[in-house]
Design an enzyme around this catalytic site. Sequence first.
Site, PDB file in Angstrom:
ATOM      1  N   LEU A  89       0.697  -1.336   0.159  1.00  0.00           N
ATOM      2  CA  LEU A  89       0.360   0.007  -0.399  1.00  0.00           C
ATOM      3  C   LEU A  89       1.142   1.322  -0.098  1.00  0.00           C
ATOM      4  O   LEU A  89       0.616   2.508  -0.629  1.00  0.00           O
ATOM      5  CB  LEU A  89      -1.211   0.253   1.429  1.00  0.00           C
ATOM      6  CG  LEU A  89      -2.061  -0.816   1.138  1.00  0.00           C
ATOM      7  CD1 LEU A  89      -2.264  -1.197   2.900  1.00  0.00           C
ATOM      8  CD2 LEU A  89      -2.926  -0.211   0.404  1.00  0.00           C
ATOM      9  N   GLY A 113       6.756   3.910   4.863  1.00  0.00           N
ATOM     10  CA  GLY A 113       6.709   4.908   5.418  1.00  0.00           C
ATOM     11  C   GLY A 113       8.660   4.479   5.352  1.00  0.00           C
ATOM     12  O   GLY A 113       9.368   4.509   5.115  1.00  0.00           O
ATOM     13  N   GLY A 114       8.919   5.967   6.942  1.00  0.00           N
ATOM     14  CA  GLY A 114      10.119   6.135   6.987  1.00  0.00           C
ATOM     15  C   GLY A 114      10.913   5.044   7.296  1.00  0.00           C
ATOM     16  O   GLY A 114      11.572   4.561   6.538  1.00  0.00           O
ATOM     17  N   PHE A 115       9.788   3.861   8.319  1.00  0.00           N
ATOM     18  CA  PHE A 115      10.650   2.381   8.470  1.00  0.00           C
ATOM     19  C   PHE A 115      10.028   2.113   8.354  1.00  0.00           C
ATOM     20  O   PHE A 115      10.092   0.774   9.546  1.00  0.00           O
ATOM     21  CB  PHE A 115      10.820   2.860  10.108  1.00  0.00           C
ATOM     22  CG  PHE A 115      12.444   4.213  10.366  1.00  0.00           C
ATOM     23  CD1 PHE A 115      13.044   4.077   9.850  1.00  0.00           C
ATOM     24  CD2 PHE A 115      11.615   5.532  11.032  1.00  0.00           C
ATOM     25  CE1 PHE A 115      13.822   5.944   9.786  1.00  0.00           C
ATOM     26  CE2 PHE A 115      12.449   6.222  11.584  1.00  0.00           C
ATOM     27  CZ  PHE A 115      13.033   6.117  10.756  1.00  0.00           C
ATOM     28  N   SER A 116       8.940   2.003   7.775  1.00  0.00           N
ATOM     29  CA  SER A 116       8.009   0.272   7.584  1.00  0.00           C
ATOM     30  C   SER A 116       7.479   0.742   5.909  1.00  0.00           C
ATOM     31  O   SER A 116       7.379   1.592   5.117  1.00  0.00           O
ATOM     32  CB  SER A 116       6.839   0.482   8.108  1.00  0.00           C
ATOM     33  OG  SER A 116       6.432   2.347   8.019  1.00  0.00           O
ATOM     34  N   GLU A 117       6.723  -0.781   5.730  1.00  0.00           N
ATOM     35  CA  GLU A 117       6.589  -1.106   5.067  1.00  0.00           C
ATOM     36  C   GLU A 117       4.680  -1.413   4.718  1.00  0.00           C
ATOM     37  O   GLU A 117       4.507  -2.332   5.745  1.00  0.00           O
ATOM     38  CB  GLU A 117       7.110  -2.117   3.961  1.00  0.00           C
ATOM     39  CG  GLU A 117       8.187  -1.853   2.983  1.00  0.00           C
ATOM     40  CD  GLU A 117       8.996  -2.807   2.697  1.00  0.00           C
ATOM     41  OE1 GLU A 117       8.266  -3.634   2.934  1.00  0.00           O
ATOM     42  OE2 GLU A 117      10.096  -2.803   2.092  1.00  0.00           O
ATOM     43  N   ASP A 177       0.913  13.687  15.933  1.00  0.00           N
ATOM     44  CA  ASP A 177       1.508  13.312  15.195  1.00  0.00           C
ATOM     45  C   ASP A 177       0.492  13.658  14.270  1.00  0.00           C
ATOM     46  O   ASP A 177       0.415  12.465  13.060  1.00  0.00           O
ATOM     47  CB  ASP A 177       2.218  12.386  14.699  1.00  0.00           C
ATOM     48  CG  ASP A 177       3.120  12.812  13.090  1.00  0.00           C
ATOM     49  OD1 ASP A 177       3.389  13.771  12.474  1.00  0.00           O
ATOM     50  OD2 ASP A 177       3.635  11.671  13.061  1.00  0.00           O
ATOM     51  N   LYS A 179       1.551  -3.743   9.087  1.00  0.00           N
ATOM     52  CA  LYS A 179       2.844  -3.129   8.710  1.00  0.00           C
ATOM     53  C   LYS A 179       4.213  -3.529   9.527  1.00  0.00           C
ATOM     54  O   LYS A 179       4.098  -4.269  10.619  1.00  0.00           O
ATOM     55  CB  LYS A 179       1.957  -1.513   9.703  1.00  0.00           C
ATOM     56  CG  LYS A 179       3.019  -0.521  10.024  1.00  0.00           C
ATOM     57  CD  LYS A 179       2.260   0.886  10.483  1.00  0.00           C
ATOM     58  CE  LYS A 179       3.477   1.966  10.552  1.00  0.00           C
ATOM     59  NZ  LYS A 179       2.686   3.259  11.148  1.00  0.00           N
TER      60      LYS A 179
HETATM   61  N1  LIG Z   1      -4.248   1.279   7.614  1.00  0.00           N
HETATM   62  C1  LIG Z   1      -4.299   1.065   6.444  1.00  0.00           C
HETATM   63  N2  LIG Z   1      -4.868   0.938   6.000  1.00  0.00           N
HETATM   64  C2  LIG Z   1      -4.584   1.389   4.152  1.00  0.00           C
HETATM   65  N3  LIG Z   1      -4.017   2.109   4.405  1.00  0.00           N
HETATM   66  C3  LIG Z   1      -2.619   2.443   4.843  1.00  0.00           C
HETATM   67  C4  LIG Z   1      -3.309   1.982   6.499  1.00  0.00           C
HETATM   68  N4  LIG Z   1      -2.073   2.203   7.350  1.00  0.00           N
HETATM   69  C5  LIG Z   1      -1.224   2.823   6.248  1.00  0.00           C
HETATM   70  N5  LIG Z   1      -1.304   2.915   4.859  1.00  0.00           N
HETATM   71  C6  LIG Z   1      -0.923   3.011   4.183  1.00  0.00           C
HETATM   72  O1  LIG Z   1      -0.063   2.832   3.824  1.00  0.00           O
HETATM   73  C7  LIG Z   1       1.288   4.401   3.153  1.00  0.00           C
HETATM   74  C8  LIG Z   1       2.344   4.346   4.071  1.00  0.00           C
HETATM   75  O2  LIG Z   1       1.629   4.486   5.396  1.00  0.00           O
HETATM   76  P1  LIG Z   1       2.973   4.934   6.915  1.00  0.00           P
HETATM   77  O3  LIG Z   1       1.744   4.897   8.012  1.00  0.00           O
HETATM   78  O4  LIG Z   1       3.602   3.296   7.167  1.00  0.00           O
HETATM   79  O5  LIG Z   1       3.338   6.022   6.191  1.00  0.00           O
HETATM   80  P2  LIG Z   1       3.281   7.042   6.515  1.00  0.00           P
HETATM   81  O6  LIG Z   1       2.428   7.805   7.502  1.00  0.00           O
HETATM   82  O7  LIG Z   1       3.039   7.950   5.609  1.00  0.00           O
HETATM   83  O8  LIG Z   1       5.231   7.572   7.193  1.00  0.00           O
HETATM   84  P3  LIG Z   1       4.911   8.025   8.295  1.00  0.00           P
HETATM   85  O9  LIG Z   1       5.028   6.780   9.610  1.00  0.00           O
HETATM   86  O10 LIG Z   1       7.093   6.979   8.510  1.00  0.00           O
HETATM   87  O11 LIG Z   1       5.044   9.064   9.560  1.00  0.00           O
HETATM   88  C9  LIG Z   1       0.537   5.153   3.110  1.00  0.00           C
HETATM   89  O12 LIG Z   1       0.094   5.736   1.941  1.00  0.00           O
HETATM   90  C10 LIG Z   1      -0.543   4.527   3.842  1.00  0.00           C
HETATM   91  O13 LIG Z   1      -1.394   5.488   3.380  1.00  0.00           O
END
Ligand SMILES: Nc1ncnc2c1ncn2[C@@H]1O[C@H](COP(=O)(O)OP(=O)(O)OP(=O)(O)O)[C@@H](O)[C@H]1O
Length: 690
Positions: free
Chosen positions: A418, A421-425, A542, A441
């Site tokens: 999907l 993020g910074g440290f996660s997929e 955040d 995640k």
């Molecule tokens: N519960 C979820 N359902 C659907 N999509 C999600 C969900 N959680 C995260 N995502 C999608 O996954 C992607 C990465 O999310 P993530 O929270 O890891 O990254 P971020 O918020 O962009 O970065 P960071 O957490 O490093 O600030 C985003 O595009 C987010 O929309």
Amino acid sequence: MSEDMVMHFSSNSSNQSDHSLPDKIAKLEARLTGKTSASAKPPPQQQPQQLSVWSSSSSAAVKVVASAPAGLSETSISDSDDENTGDFLIRANTKKRQKVQETNNFNVVDHAENTVYLKPQEAAYDGRKNEAETKTGLDVNKKKQGRGRGSSTGRGRGSKTNNDVTKSQVLAAPVSAANCQLDVSDQKDFKPDGQLRNGECSIQDEQVSSLRAKIAALEEELCKARQDSSEYRNLCQKLENEVKDLKDQEQQRKQKTTRVISDLLISVSKTERQEARTKVKHDSLRLGSVGVLRTGTIIAETWEDGQMLKDLNAQLRQLLETKEAIERQRKSLKKRQNSDKSDGTDTEQEEDIIPDEIYKSRLASIKREEEVVLRERERYELERGRFIREMKRIRDEDGSRFNNFRVLNCRYALLNLLGKGGFSEVYKAYDLVDHRYVACKLHGLNAQWSEEKKQSYIRHALREKNIHRNLVHNHIVRLWDSFEIDLNTFCTVLEYCSGKDLDAVLKATNALPEKEARIIIVQIVQGLVYLNKRSQKIIHYDLKPGNVLFDDFGVAKVTDFGLSKIVDDTVDSQGMELTSQGAGTYWYLPPECFELSRTPMISSKVDVWSVGVLFYQMLFGKRPFGHDQTQERILREDTIIKAKKVEFPTKPAISNEAKDLIRRCLTYNQADRPDVLTMAQDPYLSYTKK
Ligand SMILES: Nc1ncnc2c1ncn2[C@@H]1O[C@H](COP(=O)(O)OP(=O)(O)OP(=O)(O)O)[C@@H](O)[C@H]1O
């Protein structure tokens, strides 16, 4: 059962009697009155001796049955009741009576009374005991034999089954009781000898036959019950086997279903991947692509615009050229008109007016065309933003080590990425147990990190998990599960939000109508109220468009508790110390978070500021402070520290209530800013003000 039998003992003496019984009774009567029947045999010589052995026992009948050879059935018992048996019984009782009269009557009475109410086993045992007592002084071998025969194990003769033992015991109690009762009545109602014997004999015969009938019935019942029980046991066994088979089948069916579902999901995901890549390839011609720029040894990526932008720019250029040409024409026309005026030859005014009107009209139409092309270009830019995001996602998916449709924890089938993020997929996944889509995640530790950084990250991630897992609210993304994948990776399983996140929404549409923005803010505030009404209050810290997700129905949900703070009970209105200063996304953080002279004190008012920024951005398509600045520049230029007053663009027009709310949320002074619960009472958010 023994009580029952005793109750029937005296009343039921005629039913189911032995067929030879009337005959026997006739013989006995004849014998007692001295008229020996022709067919009656004289008693055998050894009988008196036998009687002397049994007569003292109050359970003579027991002896008859109990000493029957092993394996003898009811029929064998009947067989032993030959013509002599009646005589034998009379003699036995006579002897017994004599013995009883000689000894202590009371003992016998006591014994009888006791025996009547004993359980079958006790009665049998009692019978044996009495027998043994009575036999004292007799031949030791006989005594042993008697006991051996009476013994329930039947070891003396062949193998008597437990059932046989039970039979003996069941039989023993009532018979003992009967005899004892008889003995007692004998003593009480003494009658002339002949009459007594005669009566006694017939009563006893009746009783014996009644008992036999009962025994036969009971044995029949027992046999039937045994048969039933064995049938039930077989049935149970059969059912157990069937249940086991069904369970196995169910298990196999489940496994098969899981396999089929997984296969289907994988093939759908593969198709989606394929389509996504094809679309990117196709769109890249139109929207642009990433090229590689090599400068010496340095390789950098550059963006190359697509055909669509080139065409739009060409159109704009074309329109501009036309516009310039017309302008030139108009100018020359004006010049000519002016020179004619100065020559005094200004005679054909009408001819000059018409061309000018034509040029003006043409210029107006070019302006409209330009506006259309500019709108197209704006659309292109939004599309390009989505396209770049998708390209990045595909690239991240291709580079991910989890892109091969793994099933995590025997339960979560990973599908497509999907986002990263910074440290996660974050992967879309399917929960094969609860049968629903989830978002997995995957938090990975970078192997290059120092041990200290790894530990800090783990601490941080665990804290996030611990805060998040207890939160259950419609506007907070649920955390379903978490587990370790390997030494450097763990997974949190989140509620899947199929809609875009707010960041993607804003990138796609720029600004939202006030109505839509308002309902999104209301939902975010409801989530925050929940966080602040718990016994352990939570500051999200955040809040930004990327952390607001939407489900299938457009319900907004707050996620990502990675930077959240639990407010200690001891924290006063001043707030708590901010220990992780520097974290967070600066556009959305209030001035107190940038305080450098002392450790900032924070409270839920941090989230209130973020709500103000979010609402502003949704309404005007840009952030109120440092919109075009990088994070680094915001810090360097103290952008937020200087953010004393919020300014509103004139367009789009929004309500004063919305502006008032934003102003309250973006109150510079933390002490004057409302906290979450106070903000939530704003009539604009509770729809009490339209
Ligand atoms: N519960 C979820 N359902 C659907 N999509 C999600 C969900 N959680 C995260 N995502 C999608 O996954 C992607 C990465 O999310 P993530 O929270 O890891 O990254 P971020 O918020 O962009 O970065 P960071 O957490 O490093 O600030 C985003 O595009 C987010 O929309």
